[in-house]
Scaffold this motif. Structure first.
Motif, PDB file in Angstrom:
ATOM      1  N   LEU A  16       0.971  -1.323  -0.097  1.00  0.00           N
ATOM      2  CA  LEU A  16       0.186  -0.092  -0.111  1.00  0.00           C
ATOM      3  C   LEU A  16       0.777   1.237   0.059  1.00  0.00           C
ATOM      4  CD1 LEU A  16      -2.837   1.157   0.090  1.00  0.00           C
ATOM      5  CD2 LEU A  16      -2.749   1.075   2.536  1.00  0.00           C
ATOM      6  N   ASP A  17       1.924   1.014   0.707  1.00  0.00           N
ATOM      7  CA  ASP A  17       2.833   2.344   0.840  1.00  0.00           C
ATOM      8  C   ASP A  17       3.550   2.642  -0.568  1.00  0.00           C
ATOM      9  OD1 ASP A  17       4.579   4.702   2.142  1.00  0.00           O
ATOM     10  OD2 ASP A  17       6.137   3.070   1.786  1.00  0.00           O
ATOM     11  N   ARG A  18       3.940   1.460  -1.282  1.00  0.00           N
ATOM     12  CA  ARG A  18       4.521   1.663  -2.697  1.00  0.00           C
ATOM     13  C   ARG A  18       3.388   2.208  -3.741  1.00  0.00           C
ATOM     14  NH1 ARG A  18       8.781  -2.862  -3.500  1.00  0.00           N
ATOM     15  NH2 ARG A  18       9.749  -2.725  -1.444  1.00  0.00           N
ATOM     16  N   LEU A  19       2.406   1.825  -3.561  1.00  0.00           N
ATOM     17  CA  LEU A  19       1.075   2.194  -4.171  1.00  0.00           C
ATOM     18  C   LEU A  19       0.986   3.648  -4.309  1.00  0.00           C
ATOM     19  CD1 LEU A  19      -1.445  -0.663  -4.583  1.00  0.00           C
ATOM     20  CD2 LEU A  19       0.130   0.018  -6.310  1.00  0.00           C
ATOM     21  N   LEU A  20       0.594   4.111  -2.908  1.00  0.00           N
ATOM     22  CA  LEU A  20       0.426   5.431  -2.692  1.00  0.00           C
ATOM     23  C   LEU A  20       1.575   6.584  -2.915  1.00  0.00           C
ATOM     24  CD1 LEU A  20      -1.492   5.210   0.759  1.00  0.00           C
ATOM     25  CD2 LEU A  20      -2.343   5.636  -1.501  1.00  0.00           C
ATOM     26  N   ALA A  21       2.780   5.927  -2.884  1.00  0.00           N
ATOM     27  CA  ALA A  21       4.096   6.712  -3.131  1.00  0.00           C
ATOM     28  C   ALA A  21       3.920   7.106  -4.713  1.00  0.00           C
ATOM     29  CB  ALA A  21       5.222   6.021  -2.710  1.00  0.00           C
ATOM     30  N   GLY A  22       3.705   6.277  -5.533  1.00  0.00           N
ATOM     31  CA  GLY A  22       3.750   6.301  -6.927  1.00  0.00           C
ATOM     32  C   GLY A  22       2.248   6.794  -7.644  1.00  0.00           C
ATOM     33  N   GLY A  23       1.455   6.372  -6.895  1.00  0.00           N
ATOM     34  CA  GLY A  23      -0.110   6.534  -7.637  1.00  0.00           C
ATOM     35  C   GLY A  23      -0.346   5.203  -8.571  1.00  0.00           C
ATOM     36  N   VAL A  24      -1.731   4.894  -8.783  1.00  0.00           N
ATOM     37  CA  VAL A  24      -1.987   3.813  -9.150  1.00  0.00           C
ATOM     38  C   VAL A  24      -3.346   4.292  -9.976  1.00  0.00           C
ATOM     39  CG1 VAL A  24      -3.397   2.595  -7.631  1.00  0.00           C
ATOM     40  CG2 VAL A  24      -2.450   1.311  -9.610  1.00  0.00           C
ATOM     41  N   MET A  25      -3.536   3.935 -11.322  1.00  0.00           N
ATOM     42  CA  MET A  25      -5.009   4.451 -11.855  1.00  0.00           C
ATOM     43  C   MET A  25      -5.556   2.860 -12.218  1.00  0.00           C
ATOM     44  SD  MET A  25      -6.945   6.289 -13.268  1.00  0.00           S
ATOM     45  CE  MET A  25      -7.376   7.348 -14.571  1.00  0.00           C
TER      46      MET A  25
END
Length: 62
Positions: A16-25
């Motif tokens: 979750l931390d990695r996804l929020l750091a880079g963003g995901v569509m």
């Protein structure tokens, strides 16, 4: 950016931390039909990111 090898363990919090750091569509389409007649069509679009990532200098809206 840290690369993850297949044999590394990754906790849900780290993911979750990695996804929020880079963003995901996330995009998707759902169609419910009966006898080849479309009854319901739902189109989903979601951008998931942290506020800090969205407000970084150099982003498209900042």
């Amino acid at each position: 950016m840290t690369l993850v090898r297949p044999d590394d363990e990754l906790s849900l919090v780290d993911l979750l931390d990695r996804l929020l750091a880079g963003g995901v569509m996330i995009t998707g389409d759902i169609t419910i039909s009966l006898a080849d007649v479309d009854l319901v069509h739902v189109s989903l679009r979601a951008l998931i990111s942290s506020v800090q990532t969205l407000l970084e200098p150099g982003s498209a809206d900042a």
